[in-house]
Enzyme design. Structure first.
Site, PDB file in Angstrom:
ATOM      1  N   ASP A  67      69.474  82.969  75.955  1.00 56.75           N
ATOM      2  CA  ASP A  67      69.933  83.828  77.043  1.00 56.75           C
ATOM      3  C   ASP A  67      68.816  84.065  78.057  1.00 56.75           C
ATOM      4  O   ASP A  67      67.650  83.761  77.808  1.00 56.75           O
ATOM      5  CB  ASP A  67      70.388  85.189  76.491  1.00 56.75           C
ATOM      6  CG  ASP A  67      71.619  85.080  75.606  1.00 56.75           C
ATOM      7  OD1 ASP A  67      72.348  84.080  75.715  1.00 56.75           O
ATOM      8  OD2 ASP A  67      71.836  86.005  74.796  1.00 56.75           O
ATOM      9  N   TYR A 143      64.551  82.815  64.611  1.00 54.24           N
ATOM     10  CA  TYR A 143      64.089  83.649  65.717  1.00 54.24           C
ATOM     11  C   TYR A 143      63.204  84.780  65.191  1.00 54.24           C
ATOM     12  O   TYR A 143      63.342  85.220  64.046  1.00 54.24           O
ATOM     13  CB  TYR A 143      65.268  84.297  66.448  1.00 54.24           C
ATOM     14  CG  TYR A 143      66.039  83.381  67.374  1.00 54.24           C
ATOM     15  CD1 TYR A 143      65.772  83.350  68.736  1.00 54.24           C
ATOM     16  CD2 TYR A 143      67.063  82.565  66.890  1.00 54.24           C
ATOM     17  CE1 TYR A 143      66.490  82.527  69.589  1.00 54.24           C
ATOM     18  CE2 TYR A 143      67.786  81.735  67.733  1.00 54.24           C
ATOM     19  CZ  TYR A 143      67.489  81.727  69.085  1.00 54.24           C
ATOM     20  OH  TYR A 143      68.203  80.907  69.927  1.00 54.24           O
TER      21      TYR A 143
END
Length: 303
Positions: A67, A143
């Site tokens: 994103d 992540y």
């Protein structure tokens, strides 16, 4: 990661060679990974740099789209070049085409990025093994997310990669709640669903540790992530870490399969794609075919 170099290029379908790029980027200046008309994206600048090299449009496939504002240390992409482009472009005195191309793609990126030079770095270029697909061959993505829970931990030098959270968080409560979400689940409550796409994912790791500097580091690993999933998981976990909700509340939200006023996304800037893992070379094609079958034939989730 495959470090062996083939003695000669092996042509894939259509007479093209598949090339793997390992790269990292600072997501702050970009409107996410994916191409968007009129906006600067990581994919956009990378493809523009490749266009400068091979003098034709080149489309890349990424392991995981990020994103706006999200960073990457271990992103992987693939692209297809002709044998002439791989061996003859760029020309130079280097014996290894990968070394020559790596130098020139860095130069092309500097031209494209201008004042943002260094925001995107390609670290390695290699011919991909047969069957490799950056997206569908991946086994998992990992992540990290940094949280400074209290003004005493707010370091101005890390403000672009760390969440400044006002209230103290209990790491034990965070981990107790996170553990209840592990496994193969429907994460509709923690995703922004895309039409016709499944929200079923295997969450393999979701844990919090307090580092030596006092900052909390979240690790989130799954076979794949649906849109906004990591940020939604972190955002909801913060309620538990503060003691606003009980640890079991995260599992209750998972089972509810709905988005409501408490479906809060954590800020994007502390989120970093750290690593993408792949199987051994002889399993790459089978993995890609299996993943495609799951993604293409899964029914949309029932709300």
């Amino acid at each position: 990661m495959n470090d062996q170099k083939p003695a000669a290029p092996v042509l894939g379908g259509g007479g093209f060679l598949r090339v793997r790029l390992d790269l990292s980027y600072d997501g702050g200046p970009f409107n996410g990974w994916a191409l968007q008309p009129g906006l600067r994206t990581v994919q956009g600048v990378l493809e523009e740099a490749l266009h400068l090299l091979v003098r034709r449009p080149v489309r890349v496939t990424v392991a995981g789209r990020t994103d706006a504002g999200v960073h990457a240390r271990g992103q992987v992409v693939h692209l297809d070049l002709t044998e002439a482009e791989w061996l003859g472009l760029p020309r130079g005195h280097e014996l290894d085409p990968a070394v020559a191309m790596l130098r020139r793609i860095r130069g092309a990126l500097s031209r494209v990025l201008g004042d943002l030079t260094g925001a995107v770095e390609v670290h390695r270029i290699s011919l991909a093994p047969e069957g490799f697909d950056a997206r569908f061959s991946a086994l998992w993505r990992r992540y990290s997310y940094r949280i400074a829970d209290g003004p005493a931990l707010w370091d101005p030098l890390g403000r672009y990669s760390t969440l400044w959270h006002k209230n103290p968080l209990d790491v034990d409560l965070l981990n107790e709640g996170a553990a209840k979400l592990l496994g193969l689940q429907n994460f509709l409550s923690f995703c922004k669903p895309r039409e016709g796409a499944t929200t079923i994912r295997e969450l393999q790791r979701f844990e919090f540790t307090r580092a030596e500097d006092g900052v909390i580091v979240a690790t989130v690993q799954a076979d794949a992530f649906c849109h906004n999933m990591v940020r939604a998981l972190i955002g909801s976990a913060l309620y538990v870490g503060e003691g606003v909700e009980e640890p079991g509340w995260l599992h209750e939200r998972l089972l509810a399969r709905k988005r409501d006023a408490k479906s809060v996304l954590a800020a994007p800037h502390p989120l970093v794609l750290e690593e993408v893992a792949y199987p051994s070379d002889d399993e790459l094609l089978a993995r890609a075919e299996l993943t495609r079958a799951v993604r293409e034939h899964s029914s949309p989730p029932t709300p």
